[in-house]
Design a protein around this motif. Structure first.
Motif, mmCIF file in Angstrom:
data_model
loop_
_atom_site.group_PDB
_atom_site.id
_atom_site.type_symbol
_atom_site.label_atom_id
_atom_site.label_comp_id
_atom_site.label_asym_id
_atom_site.label_seq_id
_atom_site.Cartn_x
_atom_site.Cartn_y
_atom_site.Cartn_z
ATOM 1 N N GLY A 11 0.876 -1.034 0.053
ATOM 2 C CA GLY A 11 -0.182 -0.003 0.054
ATOM 3 C C GLY A 11 1.112 1.989 -0.075
ATOM 4 N N LYS A 283 -4.880 -8.088 3.534
ATOM 5 C CA LYS A 283 -4.958 -6.440 4.195
ATOM 6 C C LYS A 283 -6.271 -6.840 4.479
ATOM 7 N N GLU A 289 0.102 -4.966 4.122
ATOM 8 C CA GLU A 289 -0.348 -4.309 2.844
ATOM 9 C C GLU A 289 0.728 -4.995 2.008
#
Length: 320
Positions: A11, A283, A289
């Protein structure tokens, strides 16, 4: 058949961490100013009052100031790009900072313990009123510093190390205040050394906890509360997944878990769709992530014939 589908996904952690780091730096700076200002006052009064508890608190506050300064430096260091040599960035510096703070607490605890025992045997005269007044002021200052740092990201060992210094100092001032009151009321000067021993015990506890957390990260241990077997089973139960192996789960720094795994899926299944579904599940369910998944189709079994010095394989005979 498509094979060897690998994906590296993480992420937008860097941006979020940058915003948090700016806020953490502000909180650390405020706490630093409070600690350094009061430390200077405490040294003067501790020398005049012949109080080991105050001087040990001042020494601990010096380590607090150093810990806060180190944390501020590490925050700025981590924000810099890692370059070719540091492909994961500089987040691991936070762990080293927490470990250094833990080591300082342990060493300081030993020094305070030694001096406390010496003063228990031969206690000096202690100015109880001065000790009590300064300790009360120290409680207020450390409460303010702890309140400020509690707003920061304590999941970071860098921040947590500084926070533990402040909290230990707060407890130390409470003990010193109690010792000062006892000295004023009863004249029992050894209360000062006893309070110092309590401070040392708190230093040992905080230092050992920081060391444990830092060593777990440095040894690539799985994040606390996130058993790899549980994560692997959740992946294996996903639709069309036949097998999950070579799973590795660790943390770059607390709060930043990383997972790699080899996933085998049913023949003819969409590897890319399954990989995306697994990444989304990891996630949402585990807050992982940063993942690297290699997704392959299940291979048809081969008939293996072992020959000394080599291995031969051929397809199984047809049923016709």
């Amino acid at each position: 058949m498509k094979a060897d589908h690998a994906s590296h996904s993480h992420g937008d952690c860097g941006h979020a961490h940058g915003v948090s780091a700016d806020a953490d730096a502000r909180y650390l700076t405020i706490a630093f100013v409070l600690i350094v200002g009061f430390m200077a006052l405490e040294v003067v009064v501790g020398i005049v009052a012949h109080s080991l508890a105050l001087l040990s608190d001042a020494a601990h506050m010096l380590t607090d100031a150093c810990a806060l300064a180190l944390s501020l430096f590490v925050i700025r260091y981590v924000k810099q790009p890692g370059g070719e040599g540091l492909t994961y960035g500089r987040r691991r510096a936070e762990v080293l900072s927490g470990q250094a703070n833990g080591a300082v607490l342990l060493v300081l605890g030993l020094l305070v313990t030694y001096e406390s025992v010496r003063r228990l045997i031969s206690p000096p005269d202690v100015a109880g009123v001065a000790v009590t007044v300064v300790a009360a002021a120290g409680i207020a200052v450390n409460l303010a510093a702890a309140w400020v740092l509690a707003k920061a990201n304590r999941q970071s060992l860098n921040v947590e190390g500084s926070f533990q210094h402040i909290i230990t100092d707060l407890y130390a001032f409470i003990g010193t205040f109690v010792a000062g009151v006892i000295i004023v009321v009863t004249g029992f000067d050894r209360a000062d050394a006893i309070a110092s021993l309590v401070v040392a015990g708190l230093m040992f506890r905080s230092g050992a906890d920081l060391q444990r957390k830092a060593i777990r990260v440095l040894l690539e241990g799985a994040p606390e509360g996130m058993p790899p077997a549980e994560v692997g089973m959740a992946m294996a139960r996903a639709e069309h997944v036949k097998e999950v192996h070579d799973l590795h789960l660790w943390e770059l720094a607390p709060g930043q878990p990383i997972l790699t795994a080899h996933v085998l899926v049913a023949s003819g299944a969409d590897c890319h769709a399954i990989r995306r579904a697994l990444e989304q599940m990891l996630k949402q369910r585990f807050r992982i992530e940063h993942t690297t998944l290699q997704v392959d189709h299940v291979q048809d079994r081969l008939l293996s014939i072992k020959v000394p010095g080599r291995s031969l394989s051929r397809p199984p005979p047809s049923s016709s």
